[in-house]
Design a protein around this motif. Structure first.
Motif: not given
Lengths: 440, 423
Positions: B286-289, B293, B367-368, B370-372
């Motif tokens: 997974f993308d860490p961002a 991730g 899963a995709e 983002d953090l926000e």
């Protein structure tokens, strides 16, 4: 487990390329590339370029105006010396993770540390004042009164150093070196005879006159200054550069020193091609040099010269207080770092604030004997340089401290010779300055 | 800062003892005192085990049993005669002036680094011992002034030795031999702060000191910033890295693996236990961002028909960290995420009910995301754990609040600040 949402490799590449923590949004390629470029432009470049400040420019301009290209060969020698010294300091920072002042205290005791600290404080304060004078002069060429330009510049420098993060501050410092490119352009506009320039570099023309020797010594003194070693080592530590990144940092120090001294060479060429040729050979300040370029090289040369002077003075006005703050915090064990806010590192920020404030006020006071002040600064720096260089040399060759990264045998001889020669010149500078000042 | 008032016995300052005369029992001057040697280890206040002195141009070692008295400016011997022995370092012995003074120490109570401006000694339980270090200006001033004036600088408050741990990595023979038991009093996050603030070698010493407790070491690594994690793992063998990773939580371990060089990552992965290897490989995809991730693959998910006791049995039997178990997730017959219930509610529920009947709607992120988005959802619904799902709405992992907090915390808030900084 379900198929990953993004390609496995892309995710991994992202992590490797950006290191550190995950970001909210991945950076686009262009920004990433720009940041890699910034990684190469670091403490070494900043330290060496801060040396091309108002005082430095005045000296180089005098060299060019008085002796044309005759002293260009010396810049090669000085560049090598600068690289030798700066590399040792950067290496120590990377290997020990400690600043120079910290190492001096640990290895040579409180008294040497206190002496160096006091001397750095006085020397840096003096240079800092001259930077604000330089800023006033540079903007004075654009008819901005110094009572407006100097306080505004001081506020900008203070906010940058105290308010921002280390990375941001460092990047702005690097950006501040862009105006230095004005000098090559100014030199080209001055239409020098490039054949003579090349000849002067490879075939030294030495004069044994007191004026020639004085400028020789003064140039060495302004190109290799104690704050450069102190800054580069502390900044390498704050940047978190470890032994594994040593080679990259070395390359950065070497290229930064070469860039800074190329700039100096172009100043000499610019003034050599104009003022020297037209027998306009006495230059007092950097601003004089800029003004003097007008009749021969046109208005643009003057503007470029002023821009370079402004960038250099701003850069140095930021670096000198920071260096003093590093040194004081390291010696006494205070919390330190450009990325710290006032609440977190009050002493560090306090030292920076005090230096900038005093620099501004003194630069604005009417009737301050600027020349006398510069002479005093030169003497303090001259006395401090042999001490710092000696410590840098001894510490960098200390196997117990540096392990496999200690100076090798051959390098140590070269470094020792550089230290001795540079220290000799700097002591000679004190003698000459005293002599000159008291009219002996 | 934990400063103590000077204890009853007279305090001796190291800087005034060193440089003084070495005199024999009869009062005759033999030479000059160069340094004091102490033995670190068992005692709370390390005893002086000898004196290093220069006698007739030679450096000699005077063992403690020959010393009658230590005073400012003078060390007096018991006898008239002096056995001239060269100095040899013995295990756990350090030179106070050479190895401790002017160097960094860990103030264990404040969890910060301090610098020893002066070392304070006193006669306790019949012998001279180190009782503390002065980190203030008095100690510094005493060192700076000439001897005659330095005597007049009285003792101020100082840090008790009981809350100080010296670094000894630079001392040739002591390395690896002095345990740092006081470090065990610190939280892994505090240890990580110290490692980050110290130089590389000192950081290494802290990590080695906690190395006897692999769990604590792994916790410390979890708390370190990415750049520092790599710095300290670089010098270790793949097997050692794998041992640390195996004890770390999966999401932190995956982040750390992502920081390692690509060829090294595979070698380390191969050394991990199979279960962990599979998990980490999945997380690395997974993308860490994104939420993928950030998430941990450790969670408890049960079918909606499960009884209370079955759920509790699953929780008991899982080896997952407590924070991910605060919520239990419920899936329907097609393995899609159906609901979620707090563990406390399961405990309080009627044993006859099925878990599907007590569970509420499950808040989830893709899963995709983002953090926000993750942070917003957790804030809006007051969640400590949020479910992460794939395209088929199947639960693939959970994100706990601690991982999100770590990322949204402003950078300057992470570290506590030392001397003259935010006390």
């Amino acid at each position: 487990m379900a198929a990953p949402v993004r390609a496995v490799l892309a995710g991994i590449r992202d992590r490797v390329a950006h290191g550190r923590r995950p970001r909210l949004r991945p950076r686009n390629r262009a920004t990433a590339r720009l940041l890699t470029l910034f990684a190469f432009l670091g403490p070494g470049l900043i330290a060496a370029n801060a040396g091309n400040d108002a005082g430095g420019i005045a000296t180089y301009a005098s060299v060019g105006a008085k002796y044309g290209y005759d002293l260009l060969w010396m810049m090669v020698v000085i560049t090598v010396s600068l690289i030798v010294v700066q590399e040792m300091a950067a290496r120590m920072g990377a290997v020990t993770g400690k600043g120079l002042a910290e190492l001096i205290r640990e290895q040579y005791g409180v008294r040497w540390a206190a002496f160096s600290t006091a001397a750095v404080l006085v020397a840096n304060l003096g240079i800092c004042i001259s930077e604000f004078v330089g800023i006033g002069a540079a903007l004075g060429l654009a008819h901005v009164p110094r009572y407006a330009s100097v306080p505004i510049a001081a506020a900008v420098v203070w906010l940058l150093v105290v308010g921002g993060s280390y990375r941001l501050a460092e990047r702005v410092f690097v950006l501040m070196t862009i105006p230095f490119f004005a000098y090559p352009v100014a030199a080209i506009l001055a239409h020098p005879h490039w054949g003579s320039v090349g000849h002067a570099i490879v075939a030294p023309h030495v004069q044994l006159t007191s004026g020639y020797l004085f400028l020789f010594i003064a140039t060495a003194g302004t190109t290799i200054t104690p704050f450069m070693q102190l800054y580069v080592q502390s900044a390498v530590v704050e940047r978190g550069i470890g032994p594994d990144e040593l080679n990259a940092e070395r390359a950065e120090v070497v290229s930064g020193s070469i860039f800074a001294n190329l700039v100096a060479c172009f100043i000499i060429i610019a003034t050599g091609a104009t003022l020297y040729v037209h027998h306009e050979r006495n230059i007092g300040t950097a601003a004089d040099a800029a003004k003097a370029l007008v009749p021969f090289a046109g208005r643009y040369a003057e503007v470029l010269f002023a821009i370079g002077l402004l960038g250099a003075s701003l850069l140095a006005a930021a670096i000198l207080p920071v260096t003093a703050a590093y040194v004081i915090s390291e010696t006494f064990g205070f919390e330190k770092g450009i990325s710290r806010r006032p609440r977190q590192a009050p002493v560090f920020v306090g030292v920076i604030t005090t230096l900038i404030a005093i620099g501004t006020i003194v630069a604005l006071l009417p009737g301050v004997p600027v020349i006398g002040l510069l002479v005093a600064v030169q003497v303090v720096n001259g006395a401090l340089l042999p001490v710092t260089l000696f410590f840098v040399w001894r510490l960098a060759s200390n196997r117990e401290l540096m392990g496999e990264h200690a100076n090798g045998r051959t390098f140590n001889v070269l470094a020792g010779a550089t230290v001795l020669a540079t220290s000799g010149l700097s002591i000679a500078l004190i003698a000459v300055t005293f002599g000159g000042f008291f009219g002996l | 800062m934990s400063a103590v008032a000077p204890p009853q016995p007279r305090i001796l300052h190291l800087s005034l003892v060193v440089g003084g005369d070495l005199v024999d029992g009869g009062g005759g001057r033999l030479g000059e005192v160069d340094d004091l040697i102490v033995r670190l280890g068992e005692d709370e206040y390390p005893p002086v085990s000898g004196v290093l002195a220069t006698v007739a141009g030679r450096q000699v070692f005077v063992p403690a049993d020959q010393i009658a008295e230590v005073e400012h400016g003078r060390v007096t011997l018991r006898t008239i005669r002096l056995d001239l022995k060269p100095f040899e370092r013995r295990p756990q012995e350090v030179l106070l002036k050479g190895d401790v003074l002017d160097r960094q120490l860990i103030n264990v109570d404040g969890a910060r680094l301090v610098r020893a401006n002066e070392i304070e000694l006193a006669r306790l339980e019949g012998w001279y011992r180190v009782v503390g270090v002065d980190i203030g200006l008095r100690g510094f001033a005493r060192r700076l002034l000439p001897r005659a004036l330095a005597r007049n600088v009285g003792s101020g408050t100082f840090l008790d030795w009981g809350s100080v741990e010296p670094f000894t990595g630079h001392v040739p023979t002591v390395r690896l031999r002095v345990p740092h038991p006081k470090l065990a009093r610190l939280h892994p996050a505090q240890l990580a702060d110290l490692v980050e603030a110290a130089s590389h070698r000192e950081g290494e010493e802290i990590i080695q000191a906690v190395g006897h407790d692999p769990e604590l070491e792994a916790d410390l690594f979890e708390e370190l910033e990415a750049g520092h994690q790599v710095e300290f793992l670089e010098e270790r063998t793949d097997a050692e890295v794998a041992a640390v990773l195996a004890r770390m939580e999966s999401d932190d371990a995956a982040d750390l693996l992502g920081e390692l060089a690509e060829e090294r990552r595979e070698q380390v992965l191969d050394l991990l236990p199979p279960v962990q290897r599979r998990r980490l490989r999945a997380l690395l995809g997974f993308d860490p961002a994104t939420a993928g991730g950030l998430m941990s693959p450790d969670f408890v998910c049960v079918y909606s028909q499960a009884t209370r006791d079955e759920v509790l049995e699953r929780v008991r039997g899982s080896g997952h960290p407590a924070e991910v178990l605060a919520w239990v997730f419920v899936m329907n017959a097609r393995r899609r995420l159906g609901g979620a219930v707090q563990l406390a509610d399961v405990l309080r529920a009627d044993p006859a009910l099925r878990v599907g009947e007590i569970a509420g709607a499950a808040q989830r992120v893709h899963a995709e995301a983002d953090l926000e988005e993750v942070a917003r959802l957790m804030t809006d619904f007051d969640l400590t754990v949020v479910a992460v799902t794939d395209e088929d709405d199947r639960l693939v992992g959970v994100i706990t609040v601690d991982d999100v907090l770590e990322l949204v915390l402003p950078k300057g808030w992470r570290r506590r600040f030392g001397l003259f900084g935010e006390d």
